[in-house]
Structures are given as C-alpha cells and as structure tokens.
Scaffold this active site. Structure first.
Site, PDB file in Angstrom:
ATOM      1  N   CYS B  93      39.065  40.252  39.605  1.00  0.00           N
ATOM      2  CA  CYS B  93      40.632  39.561  39.932  1.00  0.00           C
ATOM      3  C   CYS B  93      40.750  38.660  41.215  1.00  0.00           C
ATOM      4  O   CYS B  93      41.645  37.716  41.548  1.00  0.00           O
ATOM      5  CB  CYS B  93      41.998  40.244  39.266  1.00  0.00           C
ATOM      6  SG  CYS B  93      41.507  41.593  38.382  1.00  0.00           S
ATOM      7  N   HIS B 366      47.023  33.204  35.847  1.00  0.00           N
ATOM      8  CA  HIS B 366      45.989  34.763  35.754  1.00  0.00           C
ATOM      9  C   HIS B 366      44.942  34.192  35.458  1.00  0.00           C
ATOM     10  O   HIS B 366      44.532  35.601  34.966  1.00  0.00           O
ATOM     11  CB  HIS B 366      46.709  36.006  36.520  1.00  0.00           C
ATOM     12  CG  HIS B 366      45.488  36.995  36.804  1.00  0.00           C
ATOM     13  ND1 HIS B 366      45.206  36.382  37.841  1.00  0.00           N
ATOM     14  CD2 HIS B 366      46.160  38.400  36.658  1.00  0.00           C
ATOM     15  CE1 HIS B 366      44.015  37.396  38.376  1.00  0.00           C
ATOM     16  NE2 HIS B 366      44.621  38.713  38.040  1.00  0.00           N
TER      17      HIS B 366
END
Ligand code: ZN
Lengths: 138, 420
Positions: B93, B366
C-alpha cells in the site's frame, strides 16, 4: 545424518511432529522463534535447535469473522468466528497462533495476559500434512 | 542523529489525481490518463510533457487484481513517454510513496531534472474475497498460515493497544467519525458522506420499505450497533476499515533550481524517510510501527524540524487503530495519548493538528498503489491554499506531511513538504 537447516520448512516439519522449536545463537545466546539462519543480534551463523516448553501468555488477539478461503472451508464465518493471536512464550520470544478453548463469539471474555499452553492442529493440503500452531488456556 | 541530505533540492511542480471509487467502465490506463491530465494542467506556468525524463510508477498487485503485470511501460506508452525509462515500485500500500522517493533520489543525484511519479490500482473488478486474498499476499507468512487476515493483523494491534493504554473500540469510532466529517468537503473522496448522513440514509431506506426505522441517538450509538457495524476482525468492525477502490494519482518533480520556470508556488521536499517492519514474531512492540518510527527519524533528521513544526498531516488509516498509533509513532502525540487526541478533537480540520483532511483512506478511498502520491496531492492542495472547503485555516501554512504504510507495516514512508 544431514544437519537440519534453520528454515521454515524444517520448523513446519517439527510442528508436524508436535514440537515447537526455535534456534539459539551459539555466539551470543539470542533465541528466535520461528528459527532464523542468521542471528539478527550478532550476525552469528552457528545456531542450535532448542525445543520450547510450549507455555506462555496471550500478548494480543483478534476474532475473525471474515477469514481466508482455507478457514471458510473449515467452517468459519460471520456466525462462527475464530480467534488468532500472538503468544509470548515463557522463553521470551513470540509466535503467531490460533487460540482455542475460548469463545471467539465473546471477545470481551478473552483477556490479554492469560496463560496458555500449546496444542497442535493438523490439516491436509493437497494430500500434504500441515500443522497449525495453536494455544489454549493453560 | 545522522543528518541526511539530498545531493540537490527537489520540488513538486504539479499534482493531480482521479476521484477514488469503484469504476465499472474505467481501467487502470483510463484512470492514470485522467490523473496525468489533471497533473499537467496543474502546472501554473504551463508544462510540456516532453520535458519528463523518466517515470516512477507505484503499483502493488494489478498482477493479481486484473491479471496484468509490468505496468510501468504500459503507462509510459499511454502518456507518450516511451522509450524513456519507466520503473515500477512495489511496497504494497506504500508503492507510490516509494515511486515518489525514487523520483526524488533520481533528481537529487543530478541524473534527471524532471520526472513523473505516481501510482495506480484497480481493485473493484474482483470479488471482495479475491481482494482480501490479494491483500493477504502482503502479510507475513507466519501470520497468514494460522489464519490472520489484513483486518486481523490490525485487530491484534488494537487489542494490544487497548490492554496497554486502557482505550476501547469506542475510542476508534472517533477516528471514523472525524474522517467522514472531512470527506464530504473533498470532491475526490469515494465516500463523501458523514456518518450522520449515512445513518439518515439507512433510516429513510427502512421507512421507504415500510420497516421499523432504526433509532440511533448519535453516531456512537450507530457505530455500536452490531447489525449496522458488524465485526470483521474484532475489534475491527466494518466502519474501522477502508473501502475497496480504484484510482490513480501523480506528481511532477523538478530540480529545485528550475522549479521557478514552472510555478511561483513549488513545494520543496524537505524530509523524506522510509523504514521496514517485521512480523509480530519479531516485533519489539505490538503497539508501535517500527517502520514508521524509522521513516520519521530519517525525515526529521533530513529536515531538521520537529514533529510540532508539522502543521497538518495525512496519516495512513487503512484501519482506524492505524491512524491512532501512527500519530504517536510520528511524534505528533505521546505514546498512549493518540486516542485521547482524537477524542478531544485535536486532529479535526479545525483542530491544532489536523490529520487526514482529505477524509483519509477510510473515506477518500484506498486504491493501494495510488494512495501514497494521493496523500501528497492533498498536501499540495493544502499548502497552495487550493483545498477549498477543507482548507486548513492556519496562519502561515507552510509545512505539511504524509505518512504511508505498506502491508501490515512492512514498508512505511514519511514525507515532509514545504512551501517557501
Ligand atoms: Zn547472536
């Protein structure tokens, strides 16, 4: 006899035989679970296998309602959550494990710090025996 | 502490991103093209894309999500950059924060003067189970083997934090409520609704179907209702978790000495840190992210500033507990005080230390590979006084930061930008 290297494969082989093993650096004495081939404290590479007593306490946990495919296959779901946690062994190192013998549906009743003892859970994967490390209240 | 420095100064001269969301009719290329066009248009004095010398592109796992690997040359061709070099960075991420960092180093070294950095991820075309499986590729194997999931890892961290500092799930709800208060002010947010608005929608929907309308006194009561907010990995509940998203973001970096050719308001990279973490079996503490602490040490060490000099920050909040612990690890609050800071409103948009003015991962979305640079896009907007309704209203707003976490803490970055 060929010397067992300090690998995840050998660690898992020991788990299959219901042994929780770590490696100890002969140079500085640091202990590691799971075992390491290289000592991260002194870069020593002369290690020895040490069997852990299999007792410790619950350092932290979670009760999972939405698990990965292999846990769903075992029958776990929103109505039947399971508990996994981090166990701090009496020897001072930590391991990740399933936590059994508690009620994952009532996480408020599970206490960080509770004493635990090792048990082993076996499952088959493509005909191969795999062992989960698990702990239950001591 | 070792004083780290760049070979020469680097500045951001342009930035842009797509709205984050779940796009049925747009793929990674379409999304990146959108972010790229916005970025080019954002350069105050105009910009010719031919000036870009190289691309650094963050992408975590489009390999898994859409079964296509090797994205850097695909994107490079899309934006007319080929045959110039294009490099993909992967840090779960934190992939595009790594792209940003590599771009900074490439310019600081003197090799390039102008580079494009960014990220893209396309997650919504697979099922939720497949996304969970894809994300689990970035967990630590010992954890995955016994049945840990991504939310489960953060669940463990939360129970450790609760036991050590006396916080509870109720304290995490304050993070969710705060993020969702900011999101409606951000036109790029995936879930631009406050928790109150979502409660009202549910009540109206129940009424519309002739069912008894739920009676929630306030947001806390709503978030405490297990039928509205079921556990995913206790104590992580549905509203503690960020959504599944698609999106892209990018920025143009230039050597500081030429930045003035493109804008009178460049942002200087004054601190850039990174760290790596390890699994629970090896972690020194279950209530700190070692990788974040190291990233902070590097970034503060380079900039010479202190945590209290940071005027606002984006902080990686893939799960509510992550934001609380990171605000402590970054030095904004003392250890064990992060949950009190949120409770007391210190991190609100109008508080003394605004955190996640964009709505954060929780409500902005996200798309993992695009998140790192999108956080810096928010810093860009704020420091240039272009954040509209969510503009931080501090006098002399000059220094902002972004913290990005990859996986379960394996890769963390902290980047500090300054408007001079
Ligand atoms: Zn040693």
């Amino acid at each position: 006899m060929e010397k067992k290297i300090f690998s995840d494969i050998e660690y898992n082989e020991y788990l299959n035989k219901k042994k929780l093993m770590g490696s100890k650096c002969k140079k500085c004495g640091s202990l590691f679970t799971p075992p390491r081939p290289i000592c991260i404290d002194c870069y020593g590479t002369d290690m020895e296998w040490i069997e852990m007593k299999g007792t410790g306490k619950l350092a932290a946990f979670t009760c999972i309602s939405i698990g990965p495919p292999f846990m769903i296959k075992e029958g776990f779901d929103r109505k039947h959550p399971y508990c996994v946690g981090v166990v701090e062994l009496d020897e001072g190192t930590k391991v990740d494990a399933r936590i059994e013998g508690i009620d994952p549906g009532k996480p408020e009743t599970i206490k960080v710090g509770m004493p635990l003892a090792v048990k082993y859970l076996h499952r088959e994967k493509k005909g191969e025996k795999l062992t989960y490390l698990a702990f239950e209240p001591a | 502490m070792k004083k780290r420095k760049l070979g020469r100064g680097v500045a951001v001269i342009g930035a842009g991103m797509t709205k984050f969301g779940m796009y049925k009719n747009k793929d990674s290329k379409d999304l990146f093209a959108e972010a790229f066009n916005e970025t080019i248009a954002s350069v105050d004095k105009g910009f010719d894309p031919n000036e870009i010398e190289a691309l650094y592109l963050g992408n975590f796992s489009n390999d898994f999500f859409v079964h296509q690997s090797h994205w850097a040359p695909l994107i490079s061709d899309l934006i007319g950059l080929s045959p110039k070099p294009a490099t993909r960075t992967e840090g779960a991420c934190a992939s595009s924060a790594l792209a940003f960092r590599e771009g900074v180093f490439a310019i600081a070294s003197g090799f390039y003067d102008i580079v494009l950095v960014g990220g893209v991820e396309e997650m919504s075309k697979t099922s939720t189970e497949e996304v969970a499986e894809g994300l689990a590729l970035a967990t630590v194997p010992y954890e995955g083997r016994v049945g840990f999931t991504f939310p489960g890892v953060f669940g463990v961290i939360a129970t450790a934090y609760f036991a050590k500092y006396g916080a509870s799930h109720r304290d995490l709800m304050n993070v969710t409520i705060k993020s969702h208060n900011n999101a409606p002010l951000n036109p790029k947010a995936q879930i631009p609704f406050t928790i109150r608005e979502m409660m009202n929608t549910k009540i109206e929907r129940a009424k519309g179907k002739g069912r008894p309308a739920p009676q929630w006194k306030d947001e806390i009561e709503f978030l405490s209702d297990l039928s509205a907010n079921p556990p995913v990995a206790w104590p992580m509940h549905l509203y503690d978790c960020c959504p599944i998203s698609d999106g892209a973001s990018c920025m143009i970096l230039a050597a500081e000495e030429i930045a003035g050719n493109f804008t009178d308001k460049p942002l200087n990279v004054i601190g850039i840190g990174q760290g790596s973490g390890r699994g629970f079996h090896s972690a020194k503490s279950l209530t700190s992210f070692e990788a974040t602490q190291n990233a902070a040490k590097e970034a503060y060490g380079m900039s010479g500033i202190k945590p209290e000099d940071i005027q606002f920050s984006e902080v990686h909040d893939c799960f509510s507990i992550a934001e609380i612990i990171h605000t402590e690890d970054l030095g904004f609050f003392k250890k064990g005080e992060g949950y009190k800071a949120v409770r007391d409103g210190l991190t609100r948009l109008d508080g003394p230390m605004p955190v996640n003015t964009s709505g954060g991962l929780k409500s902005k979305g996200h798309p993992v590979g695009a998140t790192g640079t999108s956080q810096l896009v928010e810093v860009w907007k704020q420091l240039r006084n272009e954040a509209g309704e969510r503009q931080v209203k501090k006098k002399n707003l000059r220094i902002g930061a972004a913290h990005n976490l990859g996986g379960t803490g394996g890769t963390c970055t902290f980047t500090i930008l300054e408007r001079r």
